[in-house]
Design a protein around this motif. Structure first.
Motif, PDB file in Angstrom:
ATOM      1  N   LEU A   1       0.687  -1.213   0.003  1.00 56.52           N
ATOM      2  CA  LEU A   1      -0.010   0.278   0.518  1.00 56.52           C
ATOM      3  C   LEU A   1       0.806   1.389  -0.276  1.00 56.52           C
ATOM      4  O   LEU A   1       0.642   2.244  -0.161  1.00 56.52           O
ATOM      5  N   ALA A   2       2.175   1.337   0.448  1.00 61.67           N
ATOM      6  CA  ALA A   2       3.227   2.073   0.605  1.00 61.67           C
ATOM      7  C   ALA A   2       3.374   2.778  -1.561  1.00 61.67           C
ATOM      8  O   ALA A   2       3.951   3.782  -0.876  1.00 61.67           O
ATOM      9  N   ILE A   3       3.435   1.894  -1.930  1.00 66.85           N
ATOM     10  CA  ILE A   3       3.343   2.842  -3.003  1.00 66.85           C
ATOM     11  C   ILE A   3       2.594   3.911  -3.357  1.00 66.85           C
ATOM     12  O   ILE A   3       2.577   5.277  -4.347  1.00 66.85           O
ATOM     13  N   TYR A   4       1.146   4.454  -2.996  1.00 63.87           N
ATOM     14  CA  TYR A   4      -0.105   5.154  -3.148  1.00 63.87           C
ATOM     15  C   TYR A   4       0.545   6.632  -3.100  1.00 63.87           C
ATOM     16  O   TYR A   4       0.528   6.683  -1.909  1.00 63.87           O
ATOM     17  N   PRO A   5       0.588   7.547  -3.430  1.00 66.40           N
ATOM     18  CA  PRO A   5       0.546   8.630  -3.013  1.00 66.40           C
ATOM     19  C   PRO A   5      -0.311   9.224  -2.033  1.00 66.40           C
ATOM     20  O   PRO A   5       0.542   9.775  -0.885  1.00 66.40           O
ATOM     21  N   LYS A   6      -1.492   9.403  -2.554  1.00 63.30           N
ATOM     22  CA  LYS A   6      -2.527   9.972  -1.398  1.00 63.30           C
ATOM     23  C   LYS A   6      -2.423   9.031  -0.196  1.00 63.30           C
ATOM     24  O   LYS A   6      -2.778   9.890   1.226  1.00 63.30           O
ATOM     25  N   VAL A   7      -2.355   7.866   0.264  1.00 61.91           N
ATOM     26  CA  VAL A   7      -2.630   7.263   1.332  1.00 61.91           C
ATOM     27  C   VAL A   7      -0.821   7.543   2.031  1.00 61.91           C
ATOM     28  O   VAL A   7      -0.388   7.709   3.263  1.00 61.91           O
ATOM     29  N   ARG A   8       0.018   7.943   1.190  1.00 62.69           N
ATOM     30  CA  ARG A   8       1.670   8.198   2.061  1.00 62.69           C
ATOM     31  C   ARG A   8       1.443   9.574   1.828  1.00 62.69           C
ATOM     32  O   ARG A   8       2.340   9.869   3.584  1.00 62.69           O
ATOM     33  N   ASP A   9       0.513  10.060   1.621  1.00 60.93           N
ATOM     34  CA  ASP A   9       0.116  12.327   1.437  1.00 60.93           C
ATOM     35  C   ASP A   9      -0.110  12.017   2.830  1.00 60.93           C
ATOM     36  O   ASP A   9      -0.213  12.247   4.185  1.00 60.93           O
ATOM     37  N   ALA A  10      -1.287  11.178   3.540  1.00 64.80           N
ATOM     38  CA  ALA A  10      -1.421  10.816   5.185  1.00 64.80           C
ATOM     39  C   ALA A  10      -1.477  10.494   5.767  1.00 64.80           C
ATOM     40  O   ALA A  10      -1.238  10.761   7.229  1.00 64.80           O
ATOM     41  N   LEU A  11      -0.695   9.126   5.541  1.00 62.36           N
ATOM     42  CA  LEU A  11       0.280   8.658   6.514  1.00 62.36           C
ATOM     43  C   LEU A  11       0.949  10.122   6.914  1.00 62.36           C
ATOM     44  O   LEU A  11       1.857   9.814   7.894  1.00 62.36           O
ATOM     45  N   LEU A  12       1.971  10.572   6.480  1.00 56.54           N
ATOM     46  CA  LEU A  12       3.066  10.975   6.327  1.00 56.54           C
ATOM     47  C   LEU A  12       2.534  11.996   8.030  1.00 56.54           C
ATOM     48  O   LEU A  12       2.988  12.623   8.022  1.00 56.54           O
ATOM     49  N   THR A  13       0.921  13.128   7.015  1.00 56.89           N
ATOM     50  CA  THR A  13       0.726  14.236   7.659  1.00 56.89           C
ATOM     51  C   THR A  13       0.363  13.230   9.829  1.00 56.89           C
ATOM     52  O   THR A  13       1.354  13.986  10.448  1.00 56.89           O
ATOM     53  N   LEU A  14       0.346  11.880   9.420  1.00 55.30           N
ATOM     54  CA  LEU A  14       0.063  11.311  11.042  1.00 55.30           C
ATOM     55  C   LEU A  14       1.390  11.327  11.400  1.00 55.30           C
ATOM     56  O   LEU A  14       1.156  11.446  13.030  1.00 55.30           O
ATOM     57  N   GLN A  15       2.392  10.870  10.726  1.00 53.46           N
ATOM     58  CA  GLN A  15       3.422  10.292  11.823  1.00 53.46           C
ATOM     59  C   GLN A  15       4.144  11.843  11.971  1.00 53.46           C
ATOM     60  O   GLN A  15       5.012  11.674  13.009  1.00 53.46           O
ATOM     61  N   ARG A  16       4.055  12.653  11.424  1.00 49.31           N
ATOM     62  CA  ARG A  16       4.637  14.310  11.975  1.00 49.31           C
ATOM     63  C   ARG A  16       4.061  14.160  12.554  1.00 49.31           C
ATOM     64  O   ARG A  16       4.766  15.244  14.328  1.00 49.31           O
ATOM     65  N   GLU A  17       2.239  14.318  13.501  1.00 49.77           N
ATOM     66  CA  GLU A  17       2.507  15.098  14.595  1.00 49.77           C
ATOM     67  C   GLU A  17       2.587  13.902  15.566  1.00 49.77           C
ATOM     68  O   GLU A  17       2.406  14.609  16.847  1.00 49.77           O
TER      69      GLU A  17
END
Length: 168
Positions: free
Chosen positions: A46-62
């Protein structure tokens, strides 16, 4: 599992909480579940999908809050926290990682086949290194820690030394 927009929407609504050495996803304890082989394999796919990665990036940085954060993952130092004070590219041979994982699974009472685990790790490494979004790679400012012949204590002590902390 191939709907980038739909998966991205789901990922953006996830509520992840770390409490009492446990991880909760939308209120459910997933501490053990997220370490299962099938979850790691699915995460890699699932990590290949840009929209998934964008959502997770926001979450992870929080998650980064004082006094600091120890984060592990294949793109923590390169993408998620590129400004981290201490970056470690932790690795071991696929054979050693497979053996370690096999022993963990057996210890927890799961059945496992060493050759299947090794093949899954090799496939995941190749897939993650080749993906166009946040590929698996060591950044120039990350220290390489090859742990094939190290104990956990030795590896932790090395990271603590690099970070300016002392083992207690």
């Amino acid at each position: 599992v191939d709907d980038d927009s739909g998966l991205g929407a789901i990922a953006s609504r996830m509520q992840v909480v770390f409490k009492d050495n446990k991880i909760f996803l939308n209120g459910k304890d997933v501490t053990e579940l997220i370490r299962e082989e099938k979850i790691g394999t699915r995460a890699s796919r699932l990590a290949i999908y840009p929209k998934v990665r964008d959502a997770l990036l926001t979450l992870q940085r929080e998650f980064r809050q004082n006094p600091g954060l120890v984060a592990d993952g294949r793109d923590m130092g390169s993408v998620v926290f590129p400004d981290a004070k201490t970056k470690v590219f932790l690795t071991a041979t696929a054979a050693v990682r497979a053996d370690r994982r096999y022993k963990q699974l057996i210890e927890k009472g799961f059945s496992a086949k060493l050759q299947d685990i090794l093949q899954d790790l090799e496939d995941r490494d190749a897939r993650d290194a080749a993906r166009s979004v946040a590929p698996l790679r060591q950044e120039a400012d990350a220290k390489l820690l090859e742990t094939s012949h190290l104990t956990i204590v030795q590896a932790v002590n090395q990271v603590l030394d690099w970070s300016g902390n002392k083992a207690s």
